[in-house]
Scaffold this active site. Sequence first.
Site, PDB file in Angstrom:
ATOM      1  N   CYS A 329       0.788  -1.230   0.000  1.00  0.00           N
ATOM      2  CA  CYS A 329       0.000   0.000   0.000  1.00  0.00           C
ATOM      3  C   CYS A 329       0.822   1.283   0.000  1.00  0.00           C
ATOM      4  O   CYS A 329       0.506   2.179  -0.791  1.00  0.00           O
ATOM      5  CB  CYS A 329      -1.000   0.031   1.142  1.00  0.00           C
ATOM      6  SG  CYS A 329      -1.087  -1.452   2.091  1.00  0.00           S
ATOM      7  N   ARG A 358       7.659 -10.796   4.907  1.00  0.00           N
ATOM      8  CA  ARG A 358       7.333 -10.575   6.314  1.00  0.00           C
ATOM      9  C   ARG A 358       8.097 -11.593   7.131  1.00  0.00           C
ATOM     10  O   ARG A 358       8.008 -12.791   6.854  1.00  0.00           O
ATOM     11  CB  ARG A 358       5.827 -10.750   6.555  1.00  0.00           C
ATOM     12  CG  ARG A 358       5.004  -9.762   5.776  1.00  0.00           C
ATOM     13  CD  ARG A 358       3.528  -9.953   6.025  1.00  0.00           C
ATOM     14  NE  ARG A 358       2.780  -9.043   5.153  1.00  0.00           N
ATOM     15  CZ  ARG A 358       1.451  -9.036   5.043  1.00  0.00           C
ATOM     16  NH1 ARG A 358       0.733  -9.886   5.744  1.00  0.00           N
ATOM     17  NH2 ARG A 358       0.854  -8.192   4.244  1.00  0.00           N
ATOM     18  N   GLN A 376       1.068 -10.802  -3.271  1.00  0.00           N
ATOM     19  CA  GLN A 376      -0.345 -10.483  -3.074  1.00  0.00           C
ATOM     20  C   GLN A 376      -0.919  -9.987  -4.384  1.00  0.00           C
ATOM     21  O   GLN A 376      -0.277  -9.216  -5.087  1.00  0.00           O
ATOM     22  CB  GLN A 376      -0.484  -9.373  -2.037  1.00  0.00           C
ATOM     23  CG  GLN A 376      -0.090  -9.804  -0.646  1.00  0.00           C
ATOM     24  CD  GLN A 376      -0.268  -8.665   0.336  1.00  0.00           C
ATOM     25  OE1 GLN A 376       0.301  -7.600   0.168  1.00  0.00           O
ATOM     26  NE2 GLN A 376      -1.064  -8.894   1.360  1.00  0.00           N
ATOM     27  N   ASP A 378      -2.816  -7.655  -5.068  1.00  0.00           N
ATOM     28  CA  ASP A 378      -3.333  -6.470  -4.410  1.00  0.00           C
ATOM     29  C   ASP A 378      -4.023  -5.543  -5.401  1.00  0.00           C
ATOM     30  O   ASP A 378      -3.732  -5.584  -6.589  1.00  0.00           O
ATOM     31  CB  ASP A 378      -2.129  -5.713  -3.830  1.00  0.00           C
ATOM     32  CG  ASP A 378      -2.404  -5.249  -2.428  1.00  0.00           C
ATOM     33  OD1 ASP A 378      -3.573  -4.991  -2.126  1.00  0.00           O
ATOM     34  OD2 ASP A 378      -1.444  -5.152  -1.652  1.00  0.00           O
ATOM     35  N   HIS A 380      -5.569  -1.271  -5.124  1.00  0.00           N
ATOM     36  CA  HIS A 380      -6.041  -0.136  -4.344  1.00  0.00           C
ATOM     37  C   HIS A 380      -7.037   0.609  -5.207  1.00  0.00           C
ATOM     38  O   HIS A 380      -6.742   0.925  -6.352  1.00  0.00           O
ATOM     39  CB  HIS A 380      -4.871   0.757  -3.947  1.00  0.00           C
ATOM     40  CG  HIS A 380      -3.880   0.027  -3.100  1.00  0.00           C
ATOM     41  ND1 HIS A 380      -2.650  -0.357  -3.565  1.00  0.00           N
ATOM     42  CD2 HIS A 380      -3.981  -0.452  -1.840  1.00  0.00           C
ATOM     43  CE1 HIS A 380      -2.026  -1.031  -2.612  1.00  0.00           C
ATOM     44  NE2 HIS A 380      -2.806  -1.102  -1.553  1.00  0.00           N
ATOM     45  N   LYS A 459     -14.027  -3.953   7.270  1.00  0.00           N
ATOM     46  CA  LYS A 459     -13.625  -4.851   6.185  1.00  0.00           C
ATOM     47  C   LYS A 459     -14.624  -5.976   5.961  1.00  0.00           C
ATOM     48  O   LYS A 459     -15.418  -6.294   6.843  1.00  0.00           O
ATOM     49  CB  LYS A 459     -12.251  -5.442   6.473  1.00  0.00           C
ATOM     50  CG  LYS A 459     -12.219  -6.242   7.767  1.00  0.00           C
ATOM     51  CD  LYS A 459     -10.890  -6.952   7.978  1.00  0.00           C
ATOM     52  CE  LYS A 459     -10.951  -7.802   9.236  1.00  0.00           C
ATOM     53  NZ  LYS A 459      -9.786  -8.647   9.431  1.00  0.00           N
ATOM     54  N   HIS A 505      -8.341  -1.398   0.009  1.00  0.00           N
ATOM     55  CA  HIS A 505      -7.385  -2.439  -0.366  1.00  0.00           C
ATOM     56  C   HIS A 505      -8.230  -3.663  -0.597  1.00  0.00           C
ATOM     57  O   HIS A 505      -9.141  -3.914   0.177  1.00  0.00           O
ATOM     58  CB  HIS A 505      -6.467  -2.856   0.771  1.00  0.00           C
ATOM     59  CG  HIS A 505      -5.840  -1.796   1.554  1.00  0.00           C
ATOM     60  ND1 HIS A 505      -4.566  -1.380   1.326  1.00  0.00           N
ATOM     61  CD2 HIS A 505      -6.272  -1.092   2.613  1.00  0.00           C
ATOM     62  CE1 HIS A 505      -4.254  -0.459   2.202  1.00  0.00           C
ATOM     63  NE2 HIS A 505      -5.261  -0.260   2.995  1.00  0.00           N
TER      64      HIS A 505
END
Length: 643
Positions: A329, A358, A376, A378, A380, A459, A505
């Site tokens: 992000c 991570r 990911q 991902d 946005h 979420k 997200h």
Amino acid sequence: MIHVTLPDGNKKAFEAVPTGKDVALRISEGLARNVVAMELDGTLVDLDTKIETDAAVRLITPKDPEALDVLRHTAAHVMAQAILRIYKDAKLTIGPVVEDGFYYDIDMAAISEDDFKKIEEEMRRIVKARLPIQRREVPKAEAMAFYQNEPYKREMISELADGTISFYEQGEFTDLCRGPHLPNTGFIKAFKLMKVSGAYWRADQSKAQLQRIYGTAFFDKKDLKDYLQFIEEAKKRNHRKIGAAMGLFSFHEEAPGMPFFHPKGMVLWNNLLAYWRAEHRRAGYVETKTPMMLNRSLWERSGHWENYRENMYTSRIDDVDYAIKPMNCPGGMLLFGSRPHSYKELPIRAAEIGLVHRHELSGVLNGLFRVRAFHQDDAHIFMTPEQIEPEILGVLRLVDRVYSTFGLSFHLELSTRPEKSIGTDEQWDVATRGLRSALDSYGRAYKINPGDGAFYGPKIDIHIKDALGRTWQCGTVQLDLSLPERFDLSYTGADNEKHRPIMIHRVVFGSIERFMGILIEHFAGKFPLWMAPVQVALLPINDELTTFTRSIQETFEDAGLTVMVDDRTESLNKKIREAQLSYVPLIVTVGNKEKESGTLSVRTLDGKVRYGIAKERFLDVVRRDVQSRKQALDLFDEEGGQD
RNA sequence: GCCGGCGUAGCUCACUCGGUAGAGCAGCUGAUUCGUAAUCAGCAGGUAGGCGGUUCAAAUCCGCCCGCCGGCUCCA
């Protein structure tokens, strides 16, 4: 006179105060033999609870879903009783029911699964004795007096309100417990201890290390057998085993938790992503890419340096601290902020297949399911407040399409504002309302988890269900009230004023690695044709046919298929066996018959063989199956001749 | 990270009480040229996860480290 109302509306009148058992007896003797508990005005209680006033009663039999929990709770007591008989100075703590069974945390010397046999034998003795189970309610002082040498139980009692303390007794065994329980231990027809592990008292590492012994129990031996079979099936499908056997990926000591993808694994990967890109293009996404390593000031701005640092891989270069991104992000925020935006551009749907790292605790790593480096899928989405609902709806529809393609069912959960959170009430209200109305117009049932949202916004989590009925959380749609603020993002509205965009997200696969692991287990390695790492295996019957087979390979590859030719000097049977074991969906044997007639002989993974298919027709059918991303092959449904 | 279990050839596994490792598959070589789930023979392959200790002697016993597996969220 006590009046009892049954679920069907029927009323029964009793002169003396009845118990659940009395109610059951009034209905039928068979029911009275079977009934294990009851729901009294909506609360699950013991069968021998006295019904003091007029009430609604639902009798619980082994068929009811609640019954299994009661059974397992009692089974936990039976296990504790058996353990106390064998290990005299063991100290009990808590023993709850969990999803597939129960466990009991016990302070005792470490035991191993080798000790299960004798514990199970003792449990069997307790079950066989059909010990009646009795509830007793006592004042706090009496409970404390009873547990003079039981520090854990004393601690628990001290936290309970006086007047709510109950004990359950079976034979010589007594346990502090809320209940309810079965009428006697004889109802436990099938049980098994499953595993043992360490756990801390109150999940606190500074406190005593306990033995957590897991078990499961059923009313029926067959149910236990089915459950054990399910576990076996799940083990067989283990993606680590299948992944290694199929040559998809591997792990190495030199990079724990970071998968290496082999050529076939990459084919699968690319197939998944090609599909993903097609769906996203169709849904109006653009694709972006942001750097993997960004400097400290970025992470300070996003808040990660302060809150997430122990999970980040960091490095110091030219006297500047850098971190490998654990999330995409912040990079996405910079990208959006790199130029001014008009309201006319919104919504902007910027996707990124981002590789994140991570540093997860070594003990939590688990194949592709839990890794330290993963991608990911991902995206946005930047938008105006009015666009929340249609955008969320769009994400839900996209998710639906993608999961359906894999034959995965799913359910949705909405998590709302937690206690610790940022943002104003109004922001949360707008955001939550947007999610909710999107869910409502989407029209599927969803569950609400109050207070379970992220600190930066509400979420929707998407839980998928695989072929074995196991659920996984993959997709998630999160509204973020924090980052647009921290990165001072804005767009110019129709009023010529600057406005803060709303940002979500979202991921569909979640982690591509993890999703791949789930798919491997879901399909047990037998991927649909469109995904398969090798779609066609061409097996020449003898060495003379190699050149001819190569020409078929070329034709197939020109048609866009992934083809493997096994031209080793091995027996046909062996080649078939190996192709079959590596789950190649289409096995084509090439002999002189085929060479002369120009047809194909095709074997599918179910062992069915079809001879004499014209090459062109084969390609047509295969291409159609690939294009429609069908789960199963169509080849045999076609007319035109078995054999 | 913590607790428990495990680590022997690329893979699956064996090696009674401590006496310095063995099989099948895979690989390589040769023969076989085969019609729907393993053709035959030979060869090669291991510093027993790593380091240290005990011992005349360690895959085996002990310690530390690394990695893998299960669990550490379910709270009477």
